[in-house]
Design a protein around this motif. Structure first.
Motif, PDB file in Angstrom:
ATOM      1  N   SER A   3       0.835  -1.201   0.000  1.00 26.72           N
ATOM      2  CA  SER A   3       0.000   0.000   0.000  1.00 26.72           C
ATOM      3  C   SER A   3       0.871   1.253   0.000  1.00 26.72           C
ATOM      4  CB  SER A   3      -0.919   0.013   1.220  1.00 26.72           C
ATOM      5  OG  SER A   3      -1.843  -1.050   1.168  1.00 26.72           O
ATOM      6  N   ARG A   4       1.924   1.214   0.814  1.00 20.71           N
ATOM      7  CA  ARG A   4       2.850   2.348   0.833  1.00 20.71           C
ATOM      8  C   ARG A   4       3.578   2.484  -0.508  1.00 20.71           C
ATOM      9  NH1 ARG A   4       4.280   4.346   5.963  1.00 20.71           N
ATOM     10  NH2 ARG A   4       3.215   3.271   7.680  1.00 20.71           N
ATOM     11  N   GLY A   5       3.943   1.363  -1.093  1.00 17.42           N
ATOM     12  CA  GLY A   5       4.588   1.391  -2.400  1.00 17.42           C
ATOM     13  C   GLY A   5       3.674   1.979  -3.468  1.00 17.42           C
ATOM     14  N   LEU A   6       2.383   1.617  -3.414  1.00 21.09           N
ATOM     15  CA  LEU A   6       1.410   2.166  -4.363  1.00 21.09           C
ATOM     16  C   LEU A   6       1.303   3.681  -4.201  1.00 21.09           C
ATOM     17  CD1 LEU A   6      -0.791   1.727  -6.480  1.00 21.09           C
ATOM     18  CD2 LEU A   6      -2.406   1.342  -4.614  1.00 21.09           C
ATOM     19  N   LYS A   7       1.352   4.142  -2.956  1.00 16.53           N
ATOM     20  CA  LYS A   7       1.288   5.584  -2.699  1.00 16.53           C
ATOM     21  C   LYS A   7       2.483   6.294  -3.320  1.00 16.53           C
ATOM     22  CE  LYS A   7       1.077   8.920   1.119  1.00 16.53           C
ATOM     23  NZ  LYS A   7       1.058   9.079   2.600  1.00 16.53           N
ATOM     24  N   GLN A   8       3.647   5.671  -3.211  1.00 14.32           N
ATOM     25  CA  GLN A   8       4.841   6.294  -3.766  1.00 14.32           C
ATOM     26  C   GLN A   8       4.796   6.316  -5.286  1.00 14.32           C
ATOM     27  OE1 GLN A   8       8.425   5.554  -1.578  1.00 14.32           O
ATOM     28  NE2 GLN A   8       9.647   5.419  -3.446  1.00 14.32           N
ATOM     29  N   VAL A   9       4.375   5.212  -5.896  1.00 14.08           N
ATOM     30  CA  VAL A   9       4.242   5.170  -7.355  1.00 14.08           C
ATOM     31  C   VAL A   9       3.201   6.192  -7.812  1.00 14.08           C
ATOM     32  CG1 VAL A   9       3.470   3.770  -9.308  1.00 14.08           C
ATOM     33  CG2 VAL A   9       5.027   2.801  -7.612  1.00 14.08           C
ATOM     34  N   SER A  10       2.096   6.281  -7.071  1.00 14.32           N
ATOM     35  CA  SER A  10       1.050   7.244  -7.411  1.00 14.32           C
ATOM     36  C   SER A  10       1.596   8.665  -7.383  1.00 14.32           C
ATOM     37  CB  SER A  10      -0.119   7.126  -6.433  1.00 14.32           C
ATOM     38  OG  SER A  10      -0.686   5.834  -6.472  1.00 14.32           O
ATOM     39  N   ASN A  11       2.434   8.972  -6.401  1.00 15.15           N
ATOM     40  CA  ASN A  11       3.016  10.309  -6.307  1.00 15.15           C
ATOM     41  C   ASN A  11       3.941  10.590  -7.486  1.00 15.15           C
ATOM     42  OD1 ASN A  11       3.439  12.795  -4.676  1.00 15.15           O
ATOM     43  ND2 ASN A  11       5.551  12.052  -4.613  1.00 15.15           N
TER      44      ASN A  11
ATOM     45  N   PHE B 286      11.553  -2.744  -1.490  1.00 13.82           N
ATOM     46  CA  PHE B 286      11.039  -3.447  -0.314  1.00 13.82           C
ATOM     47  C   PHE B 286      12.174  -4.256   0.299  1.00 13.82           C
ATOM     48  CE2 PHE B 286       7.606  -2.912  -3.356  1.00 13.82           C
ATOM     49  CZ  PHE B 286       6.637  -2.288  -2.579  1.00 13.82           C
ATOM     50  N   THR B 287      12.075  -4.470   1.606  1.00 21.12           N
ATOM     51  CA  THR B 287      13.107  -5.232   2.298  1.00 21.12           C
ATOM     52  C   THR B 287      12.457  -6.212   3.273  1.00 21.12           C
ATOM     53  OG1 THR B 287      15.100  -5.035   3.673  1.00 21.12           O
ATOM     54  CG2 THR B 287      13.332  -3.468   4.094  1.00 21.12           C
ATOM     55  N   ASP B 288      13.103  -7.348   3.449  1.00 22.93           N
ATOM     56  CA  ASP B 288      12.528  -8.390   4.305  1.00 22.93           C
ATOM     57  C   ASP B 288      12.796  -8.112   5.774  1.00 22.93           C
ATOM     58  OD1 ASP B 288      15.203  -8.745   4.165  1.00 22.93           O
ATOM     59  OD2 ASP B 288      15.169 -10.881   3.747  1.00 22.93           O
ATOM     60  N   LEU B 289      11.971  -8.712   6.633  1.00 21.30           N
ATOM     61  CA  LEU B 289      12.111  -8.602   8.082  1.00 21.30           C
ATOM     62  C   LEU B 289      12.343  -9.986   8.655  1.00 21.30           C
ATOM     63  CD1 LEU B 289       9.196  -6.135   8.942  1.00 21.30           C
ATOM     64  CD2 LEU B 289      11.638  -5.623   8.940  1.00 21.30           C
ATOM     65  N   PHE B 290      13.416 -10.125   9.413  1.00 18.80           N
ATOM     66  CA  PHE B 290      13.711 -11.396  10.062  1.00 18.80           C
ATOM     67  C   PHE B 290      13.819 -11.164  11.563  1.00 18.80           C
ATOM     68  CE2 PHE B 290      14.389 -13.118   5.971  1.00 18.80           C
ATOM     69  CZ  PHE B 290      14.382 -14.503   6.104  1.00 18.80           C
ATOM     70  N   GLY B 291      13.315 -12.101  12.321  1.00 24.26           N
ATOM     71  CA  GLY B 291      13.393 -11.977  13.768  1.00 24.26           C
ATOM     72  C   GLY B 291      13.863 -13.271  14.406  1.00 24.26           C
ATOM     73  N   ALA B 292      14.625 -13.150  15.461  1.00 21.47           N
ATOM     74  CA  ALA B 292      15.093 -14.317  16.210  1.00 21.47           C
ATOM     75  C   ALA B 292      14.680 -14.171  17.669  1.00 21.47           C
ATOM     76  CB  ALA B 292      16.611 -14.436  16.104  1.00 21.47           C
TER      77      ALA B 292
ATOM     78  N   HIS C  82       9.532 -12.571   9.195  1.00 20.91           N
ATOM     79  CA  HIS C  82       8.410 -11.893   9.826  1.00 20.91           C
ATOM     80  C   HIS C  82       7.782 -10.874   8.890  1.00 20.91           C
ATOM     81  CE1 HIS C  82       8.445 -13.456  13.956  1.00 20.91           C
ATOM     82  NE2 HIS C  82       9.738 -13.644  13.731  1.00 20.91           N
ATOM     83  N   GLY C  83       7.952 -11.076   7.578  1.00 25.16           N
ATOM     84  CA  GLY C  83       7.255 -10.241   6.625  1.00 25.16           C
ATOM     85  C   GLY C  83       8.157  -9.303   5.861  1.00 25.16           C
ATOM     86  N   VAL C  84       7.573  -8.193   5.430  1.00 25.59           N
ATOM     87  CA  VAL C  84       8.241  -7.251   4.544  1.00 25.59           C
ATOM     88  C   VAL C  84       7.887  -5.827   4.973  1.00 25.59           C
ATOM     89  CG1 VAL C  84       6.296  -7.227   2.916  1.00 25.59           C
ATOM     90  CG2 VAL C  84       8.594  -6.656   2.096  1.00 25.59           C
ATOM     91  N   ARG C  85       8.764  -4.929   4.665  1.00 19.65           N
ATOM     92  CA  ARG C  85       8.467  -3.510   4.861  1.00 19.65           C
ATOM     93  C   ARG C  85       8.990  -2.751   3.647  1.00 19.65           C
ATOM     94  NH1 ARG C  85      12.751  -0.249   6.176  1.00 19.65           N
ATOM     95  NH2 ARG C  85      14.662  -1.271   6.903  1.00 19.65           N
TER      96      ARG C  85
END
Length: 392
Positions: free
Chosen positions: A16-24, A41-47, A64-67
């Motif tokens: 959604s944030r990426g779409l906002k940036q492309v839209s801008n 985008f970058t991945d999230l890893f947690g231990a 743990h997902g992506v940001r």
């Protein structure tokens, strides 16, 4: 299993944030000087450590997902488009124009400028003043209010050229000689050249003004030897009311030519008072005023900022950028190859690459769909798990 839902939600949020940036980026396709930003985008890893989560990769870590990644500006130049305004400015290079408003400083790649009521050159629609470099290389904003007129300069020299007919039987005239007096008044003179009767190579020169009044008293005498003006008499001074004008005839030749005179005034110095007709940036990147008397005055080089780390700049509305001090600014003149050349009558277009944006748009859409599908499948699995209770 619930973790899968949160991972899917991280995807929905990031895309959604990426779409906002492309839209801008796409919305600013035609914004002057706009710099697009790269979607990443970058991945999230947690231990698990001591019962908690630490977002760092390592043994036993799990996804743990992506940001959305940090914003990266595309600082490449947009297309330079021609305009018909002298104060439409852009930079053919990597530098930034410097703007000043009191103690506040901003930067821009391009802009339409105008002269405000106080004579300062400002960015249209704002009170940001264009900065120039003074003799010490410091940025200053300047006013042209005191430069509205260019003082006159009296004519002091008239250079004559071509042939003074050696066999002419009538006086030879040079008419429409436009001169300027000490007060800036304009006059039209006429010079008359006649051979002295019963002499060898002797001639007289008489100058009259537009009223027929003789200038400089009696006629001046000069000598022609073998078709050339005698160097001792090649300059004739005509003085009137404390104002002296020299007629330089060293370049005149005197050969047979009948009664057709080709004698002319090759150059006349001096000029009348001038008013401002133009204000622009010249080829050396200097602000320059043009006057109605064909004179020009340079006001100083436009200040151009070079940044060691342009990514540290903060993008603002209206094509402006600000620097909190981390970009490593250096102020240079336009002619320095490190910053490029300031150009008048041009504006820089946006550097948005529409084909790349549409490609990113498709990838973002697919990523969003995939993330939402993960949430849907996980929800179905949880529903199925809840249904086990009623089985058997």
């Amino acid at each position: 299993m619930f973790g899968s839902i949160y991972i899917g939600l991280s995807g929905l949020n990031a895309y959604s944030r990426g779409l906002k940036q492309v839209s801008n980026n796409v919305a600013n396709l035609n914004s002057q000087g706009f710099k697009s930003s790269t979607v990443s985008f970058t991945d999230l890893f947690g231990a698990r450590q001591n019962g908690g989560l630490s977002y760092s990769a390592g043994q036993g870590s799990s996804g743990h997902g992506v940001r959305m990644g940090d914003t990266v500006f595309d600082m490449s130049s947009g297309e330079l488009r021609q305009t018909d305004r002298d104060l439409d400015l852009s930079i053919d290079g990597s530098g930034f124009l410097m703007l000043m408003r009191g103690g506040e400083v901003a930067y821009t790649r391009t802009g339409s400028f105008e002269v405000d009521k106080d004579g300062y050159i400002v960015l249209s629609g704002s009170d940001y003043r264009l900065a120039t470099l003074d003799s010490a290389g410091r940025p200053v904003s300047l006013s042209i209010d005191q430069l509205g007129t260019n003082p006159p300069k009296a004519t002091t020299k008239i250079v004559l050229a071509n042939n003074l007919s050696a066999d002419s039987t009538v006086p030879q005239l040079v008419s429409n000689i436009k001169v300027v007096d000490l007060d800036g008044g304009q006059h039209v003179w006429q010079a008359k050249f006649e051979r002295v009767a019963n002499s060898t190579g002797q001639w007289t020169a008489t100058v009259t003004d537009e009223k027929g009044v003789q200038v400089g008293g009696s006629p001046k005498t000069f000598t022609i030897i073998n078709g050339r003006i005698d160097p001792a008499t090649s300059v004739l001074d005509f003085t009137t009311s404390g104002w002296t004008v020299s007629f330089d005839m060293a370049g005149i030749g005197s050969y047979a030519g009948g009664n057709t005179s080709t004698l002319s005034a090759a150059s006349v110095d001096g000029y009348a008072v001038g008013t401002i007709t133009s204000l622009s940036v010249n080829k050396d990147g200097e602000l320059e005023i043009g006057y109605s008397n064909a004179q020009k005055k340079q006001l100083g080089a436009v200040a151009v900022a070079d940044f060691r780390d342009p990514q540290a700049l903060e993008q603002r509305s209206g094509g402006l950028f600000s620097d909190s001090g981390g970009a490593g600014r250096q102020l240079l003149a336009s002619t320095d190859p490190r910053v490029g050349l300031v150009k008048s009558r041009t504006l820089e277009a946006s550097n948005v690459d529409l084909s790349r944006e549409f490609g990113d748009l498709i990838l973002i859409q697919r990523g969003f769909q995939a993330s939402s599908q993960i949430i849907s499948v996980t929800n179905d699995m949880i529903q199925q798990l809840f249904g086990i209770r009623g089985q058997g």
